[in-house]
Design an enzyme around this catalytic site. Sequence first.
Site, PDB file in Angstrom:
ATOM      1  N   THR A 172      55.086  22.509  42.594  1.00  0.00           N
ATOM      2  CA  THR A 172      55.930  21.949  41.546  1.00  0.00           C
ATOM      3  C   THR A 172      55.277  22.141  40.181  1.00  0.00           C
ATOM      4  OG1 THR A 172      56.805  20.303  43.039  1.00  0.00           O
ATOM      5  CG2 THR A 172      56.730  19.656  40.739  1.00  0.00           C
ATOM      6  N   ARG A 200      67.607  17.708  51.230  1.00  0.00           N
ATOM      7  CA  ARG A 200      66.431  16.842  51.001  1.00  0.00           C
ATOM      8  C   ARG A 200      66.075  16.835  49.507  1.00  0.00           C
ATOM      9  NH1 ARG A 200      61.164  17.666  48.511  1.00  0.00           N
ATOM     10  NH2 ARG A 200      59.686  16.260  49.472  1.00  0.00           N
ATOM     11  N   GLY A 202      63.118  15.348  46.870  1.00  0.00           N
ATOM     12  CA  GLY A 202      61.783  14.733  46.840  1.00  0.00           C
ATOM     13  C   GLY A 202      61.631  13.760  45.687  1.00  0.00           C
TER      14      GLY A 202
HETATM   15  N1  ASP Z   1      56.647  16.718  44.952  1.00  0.00           N
HETATM   16  C1  ASP Z   1      57.386  17.886  45.344  1.00  0.00           C
HETATM   17  C2  ASP Z   1      58.402  17.492  46.373  1.00  0.00           C
HETATM   18  O1  ASP Z   1      58.080  16.704  47.242  1.00  0.00           O
HETATM   19  C3  ASP Z   1      56.534  18.970  45.880  1.00  0.00           C
HETATM   20  C4  ASP Z   1      55.238  19.183  45.145  1.00  0.00           C
HETATM   21  O2  ASP Z   1      55.030  18.677  44.078  1.00  0.00           O
HETATM   22  O3  ASP Z   1      54.366  19.859  45.634  1.00  0.00           O
HETATM   23  O4  ASP Z   1      59.474  18.015  46.341  1.00  0.00           O
END
Ligand code: ASP
Length: 302
Positions: A172, A200, A202
């Site tokens: 991200t 989904r 996040g």
């Molecule tokens: N936090 C992001 C998610 O769960 C993924 C990440 O930051 O690595 O979608």
Amino acid sequence: MKTVILVHGGAGAWDKSSDRLSRAVPACRAAAAAGQSVLAAGGSAVDAVETAVHVLEDDPTLDAGRGSYPNAKGNVEMDALMMDGRTLNMGAVAAVQRIQNPISLARYVLEHSEHNFFVGPGAEALAEKAGIPRCDPTDLLTEENLTYFRSQNGSDDKSKEISAPAGPLGDTVGAVALDADGNLAAGTSTGGTRHKLPGRVGDSPLVGSGGYADNWTAAVSATGHGESLMKIVISKQACDFVGSGLSAQAACEAAIQLLVERTNGRGGLIAINARGQVGVAYNTNGMPYAYAIGTEPVVSGH
Ligand code: ASP
């Protein structure tokens, strides 16, 4: 007041010896430099965050915009959040597919909508109305990600879902900024975790989890295992730690500690407090980041 821009390229499952990390750090440096130029020209914290996140979304190494991880069916679904610390106005979008720079749509929501959060087709329709450039969803898939999808799926067949559990971490991207007027802003953008189930969402677009900005305390952007990060509303938590007197660095460390103690989760945070001090903490293998204070040279690490 000295301006500050700080960006990250995700607390993903980085292999310190792989060349992916050596591509991610320059991407962060370029994003910080772009944000620094905006601030030097008198741009707002919101302007700087949008510009910096654009650079990161456009870099195919990182899991946002082009380079987003495909979900279990091989399709990209992206989430983004932008928050203005002056007004506490926010804009968020989730599960969007045809937008090259979701952070710009999040900004549009922040500035032009009476609502805060749009998903799916409604979000795409808003992008149309806003004149935000659209793209074919397959334009966002890189050869590297397609190769990985095929290796897990056994083919290109998108009707077949990958049955392996979703990857716990992505790469991200996020940015936080402090402008010359003392205003803070935060932005986070992601393709989410590798082969997540369709639909989904996040932590990234959730206010207080994927990011938070409040001129009274700090601006924070988070990354890591979304299902854990959202349980402790980690970005707001870090801002509250700043509000209770911790430095930006100590607040990030305390929030990561809380993440471990309460969820056993993994992730990373970047923060700038209202006085322009920066904080960076993570408990994964790495998190590329870069920052620039005033007109000083860009500093980076991972
Ligand atoms: N936090 C992001 C998610 O769960 C993924 C990440 O930051 O690595 O979608």
